[in-house]
Write a protein that holds these residues in place. Structure first.
Motif, short mmCIF file in Angstrom:
data_model
loop_
_atom_site.label_atom_id
_atom_site.label_comp_id
_atom_site.label_asym_id
_atom_site.label_seq_id
_atom_site.Cartn_x
_atom_site.Cartn_y
_atom_site.Cartn_z
N LEU A 54 -2.14 42.42 -7.84
CA LEU A 54 -1.30 42.41 -6.64
C LEU A 54 -0.65 43.76 -6.38
CD1 LEU A 54 0.41 38.94 -7.22
CD2 LEU A 54 -1.53 39.45 -5.73
N ALA A 55 -0.94 44.75 -7.22
CA ALA A 55 -0.48 46.14 -7.05
C ALA A 55 1.03 46.27 -6.83
CB ALA A 55 -1.24 46.80 -5.90
N PRO A 56 1.85 45.78 -7.77
CA PRO A 56 3.29 46.02 -7.64
C PRO A 56 3.58 47.52 -7.77
CG PRO A 56 2.78 45.16 -9.82
CD PRO A 56 1.51 45.09 -9.03
N ASP A 57 4.76 47.93 -7.35
CA ASP A 57 5.11 49.36 -7.42
C ASP A 57 5.36 49.81 -8.85
OD1 ASP A 57 5.17 49.98 -4.53
OD2 ASP A 57 6.77 48.48 -4.53
N GLU A 58 5.72 48.85 -9.71
CA GLU A 58 5.95 49.19 -11.12
C GLU A 58 5.80 47.92 -11.96
OE1 GLU A 58 9.49 51.18 -13.94
OE2 GLU A 58 9.89 50.68 -11.85
N CYS B 56 4.68 33.79 -9.47
CA CYS B 56 3.46 34.54 -9.13
C CYS B 56 3.12 34.37 -7.65
CB CYS B 56 2.30 34.07 -10.00
SG CYS B 56 2.35 34.73 -11.69
N GLY B 57 3.44 33.20 -7.09
CA GLY B 57 3.27 33.00 -5.65
C GLY B 57 4.18 33.92 -4.85
N VAL B 58 5.39 34.14 -5.35
CA VAL B 58 6.30 35.10 -4.72
C VAL B 58 5.70 36.50 -4.80
CG1 VAL B 58 8.61 36.12 -4.80
CG2 VAL B 58 8.31 33.67 -5.24
N ALA B 59 5.11 36.83 -5.94
CA ALA B 59 4.47 38.14 -6.09
C ALA B 59 3.33 38.31 -5.10
CB ALA B 59 3.95 38.31 -7.53
N ALA B 60 2.55 37.26 -4.89
CA ALA B 60 1.45 37.32 -3.92
C ALA B 60 1.98 37.59 -2.52
CB ALA B 60 0.65 36.02 -3.96
N HIS B 61 3.09 36.98 -2.18
CA HIS B 61 3.71 37.24 -0.87
C HIS B 61 4.19 38.69 -0.76
CE1 HIS B 61 6.29 36.69 2.67
NE2 HIS B 61 7.20 37.37 1.98
N LEU B 62 4.87 39.16 -1.82
CA LEU B 62 5.43 40.52 -1.79
C LEU B 62 4.35 41.59 -1.77
CD1 LEU B 62 8.36 40.06 -4.33
CD2 LEU B 62 8.56 40.38 -1.86
N SER B 63 3.19 41.27 -2.31
CA SER B 63 2.09 42.25 -2.28
C SER B 63 1.62 42.51 -0.85
CB SER B 63 0.92 41.77 -3.14
OG SER B 63 0.26 40.69 -2.53
N GLU B 64 1.83 41.53 0.03
CA GLU B 64 1.44 41.68 1.43
C GLU B 64 2.64 42.05 2.32
OE1 GLU B 64 -0.38 38.02 2.59
OE2 GLU B 64 -2.04 38.21 1.18
N THR B 65 3.85 41.65 1.90
CA THR B 65 5.06 41.90 2.69
C THR B 65 6.12 42.47 1.78
OG1 THR B 65 4.48 39.96 4.03
CG2 THR B 65 6.69 40.88 4.32
N ARG B 66 6.13 43.79 1.64
CA ARG B 66 7.10 44.44 0.77
C ARG B 66 8.51 44.25 1.31
NH1 ARG B 66 3.20 45.44 -2.39
NH2 ARG B 66 3.11 47.23 -3.77
N PRO B 67 9.50 44.23 0.43
CA PRO B 67 10.89 44.21 0.90
C PRO B 67 11.20 45.50 1.66
CG PRO B 67 10.81 44.62 -1.46
CD PRO B 67 9.42 44.27 -1.05
N GLY C 172 8.88 25.89 -3.75
CA GLY C 172 9.53 26.82 -4.67
C GLY C 172 9.35 28.25 -4.21
N VAL C 173 8.12 28.58 -3.82
CA VAL C 173 7.84 29.94 -3.32
C VAL C 173 8.64 30.20 -2.05
CG1 VAL C 173 6.06 31.48 -2.41
CG2 VAL C 173 5.54 30.00 -4.35
N ALA C 174 8.65 29.24 -1.14
CA ALA C 174 9.31 29.42 0.16
C ALA C 174 10.80 29.68 0.00
CB ALA C 174 9.07 28.19 1.04
N ILE C 175 11.46 28.96 -0.91
CA ILE C 175 12.89 29.18 -1.14
C ILE C 175 13.15 30.62 -1.59
CG2 ILE C 175 14.74 28.70 -2.80
CD1 ILE C 175 14.93 26.63 -0.82
N PHE C 176 12.40 31.08 -2.58
CA PHE C 176 12.60 32.43 -3.09
C PHE C 176 12.29 33.47 -2.01
CE2 PHE C 176 11.81 30.71 -7.57
CZ PHE C 176 13.14 30.80 -7.93
N VAL C 177 11.24 33.27 -1.25
CA VAL C 177 10.87 34.21 -0.19
C VAL C 177 11.97 34.28 0.86
CG1 VAL C 177 9.28 34.60 1.74
CG2 VAL C 177 8.37 34.10 -0.53
N ARG C 178 12.53 33.12 1.23
CA ARG C 178 13.59 33.12 2.23
C ARG C 178 14.83 33.84 1.72
NH1 ARG C 178 14.32 30.36 7.10
NH2 ARG C 178 12.05 30.45 7.04
N VAL C 179 15.17 33.66 0.45
CA VAL C 179 16.31 34.37 -0.15
C VAL C 179 16.06 35.87 -0.12
CG1 VAL C 179 17.54 34.80 -2.32
CG2 VAL C 179 17.10 32.46 -1.58
N ILE C 180 14.85 36.28 -0.46
CA ILE C 180 14.49 37.70 -0.43
C ILE C 180 14.62 38.25 0.99
CG2 ILE C 180 12.54 39.32 -0.64
CD1 ILE C 180 11.63 37.48 -3.05
N GLU C 181 14.20 37.48 1.97
CA GLU C 181 14.34 37.91 3.37
C GLU C 181 15.80 38.11 3.75
OE1 GLU C 181 10.28 35.71 5.07
OE2 GLU C 181 12.24 34.80 5.42
#
Length: 378
Positions: A41-45, A108-119, A365-374
């Motif tokens: 998923l190519a994280p920055d670090e 890991c689902g959150v990571a998959a989202h972040l790989s496409e939509t960086r904060p 579970g993924v959706a809750i974390f993604v919404r908090v990140i948003e």
């Protein structure tokens, strides 16, 4: 997680993790599996050596902002799996009967989202920690040198909860899970021949007084506390011998850390008095120490609002759960929240041989974390 293909990959990962569970302190294979998934998923670090086998993926924004940490657990339990699912544990006597495979899959689902939509602001750090079940892992992560690279502003985690409707979000301000510790009291007297017990110093009576006294301690302590004697041993199986040694093991449990301190002091004083009365030497040791998880108001608001916006049913509980979680180490240092997600009213209980994490709750579970990140990082 909107794409069925991405969801399928997460479920496949969950089932692979389920098939290869590893107990606390031995999560090398699990950590390697998570690392391989995250690297794609190519994280920055990638940050490793967060305690034994702990690791984290970092996704950076381009503007200043908070560091949001989301945590999952790597370890499984030394419990034989009794179900007959196709992805049943291949490691005899070990199973993911607490659902940590599902928690890892969600993060890991959150990571998959972040790989496409960086904060946009700050950064998001996804930590996979070892040894939650023994109460050692969170401390190992926090005390590791590499944790200094993270220094989060907020920490979040979830735990699936059988007995609640699937996808129901379970919330509480303040204490969420209990503090607990395992206490072992060793009593040492002097052995003698069973025909001449008067020549020895048996700890039998003292052991019995301890068993009764420990479980009565909560009666004299304000606030919730519980002492459960889980094991006791007197001497050896030798009919010609008066015993000289005894051991009493108990779990101490409270909702608040300061009440745990009081309960511990009373238990130690009881052991001292009982031993002295019988002319015995004694020693006390502790293991599997968990602090209470205490939820903070700001992250509580973020998750509560996110659940409402996602139209997920919420359940606000009045009393903390009696079980323990080593997330308490994070909650003593940082604004944090541990919340529950229902895994089904008919779901077998945690730590039960037929338990298997329900994949249907992963998207919520993924959706809750993604919404908090948003809310925090966009």
């Amino acid at each position: 997680m909107k794409h069925s293909e991405s969801f399928k990959k997460i479920i496949d990962l969950r089932k692979k993790l389920h098939q290869k569970p590893e107990i606390s302190g031995h999560e090398a294979g699990t950590s390697a599996m998570i690392k391989a998934f995250l690297e794609d998923l190519a994280p920055d670090e990638m940050i490793e050596n967060l305690g034994p086998y702990g690791l984290a993926a970092v996704f950076n924004g381009t503007q200043d902002g908070p560091t949001t940490l989301i945590r999952a657990e790597l370890d499984a339990l030394p419990i034989p799996e009794e179900g007959n699912v196709a992805h049943k544990s291949l490691n005899a006597g070990v199973s993911h009967t607490c659902g940590h495979d599902g928690h890892m899959a969600i993060v890991c689902g959150v990571a998959a989202h972040l790989s496409e939509t960086r904060p946009k602001k700050g950064r998001v750090v996804l930590i996979f920690q070892p040894s939650e079940e023994t109460g050692l892992g969170a401390a190992q992560v926090i005390e590791s040198k590499n944790y200094r690279k993270i220094q989060p502003d907020y920490v979040f985690a979830l735990h699936n909860l059988p007995g609640y409707e699937k996808n129901e979000i379970v919330l509480k301000k303040g204490a969420f899970t209990a503090a607990s510790k395992g206490m072992t009291i060793q009593l040492k007297g002097r052995t003698s021949h069973a025909a001449h017990p008067e020549d020895g110093r048996s700890p039998a009576e003292a052991m019995c007084k301890l068993i009764v006294g420990l479980e009565k301690l909560p009666e004299i302590i304000a606030g919730f506390s519980l002492v459960t004697v889980i094991h006791a041993q007197l001497g050896e199986v030798a009919f010609g011998t008066t015993p000289g040694n005894a051991r009493v093991m108990a779990t101490l449990r409270t909702y608040e850390n300061d009440i745990m301190s009081k309960l511990t002091q009373h238990a130690e004083r009881l052991a001292e008095l009982v031993a002295k009365e019988s002319g015995l030497d004694f020693s006390i040791s502790y293991c599997e120490e968990f602090e209470a998880v205490v939820n903070d108001p700001a992250p509580w608001e973020l998750v509560n609002e996110s659940a409402k916006e996602l139209k997920l049913k919420t359940k606000h509980i009045r009393n903390p759960f009696r079980w323990s979680e080593d997330f308490g180490k994070f909650s003593t240092l940082t604004d944090s929240l541990l919340f529950g997600i229902g895994s089904g009213k008919k779901q077998p209980q945690l730590h039960e041989g037929h338990y298997d994490f329900p994949d249907e709750i992963i998207p919520s579970g993924v959706a809750i974390f993604v919404r908090v990140i948003e809310k925090l990082n966009h």
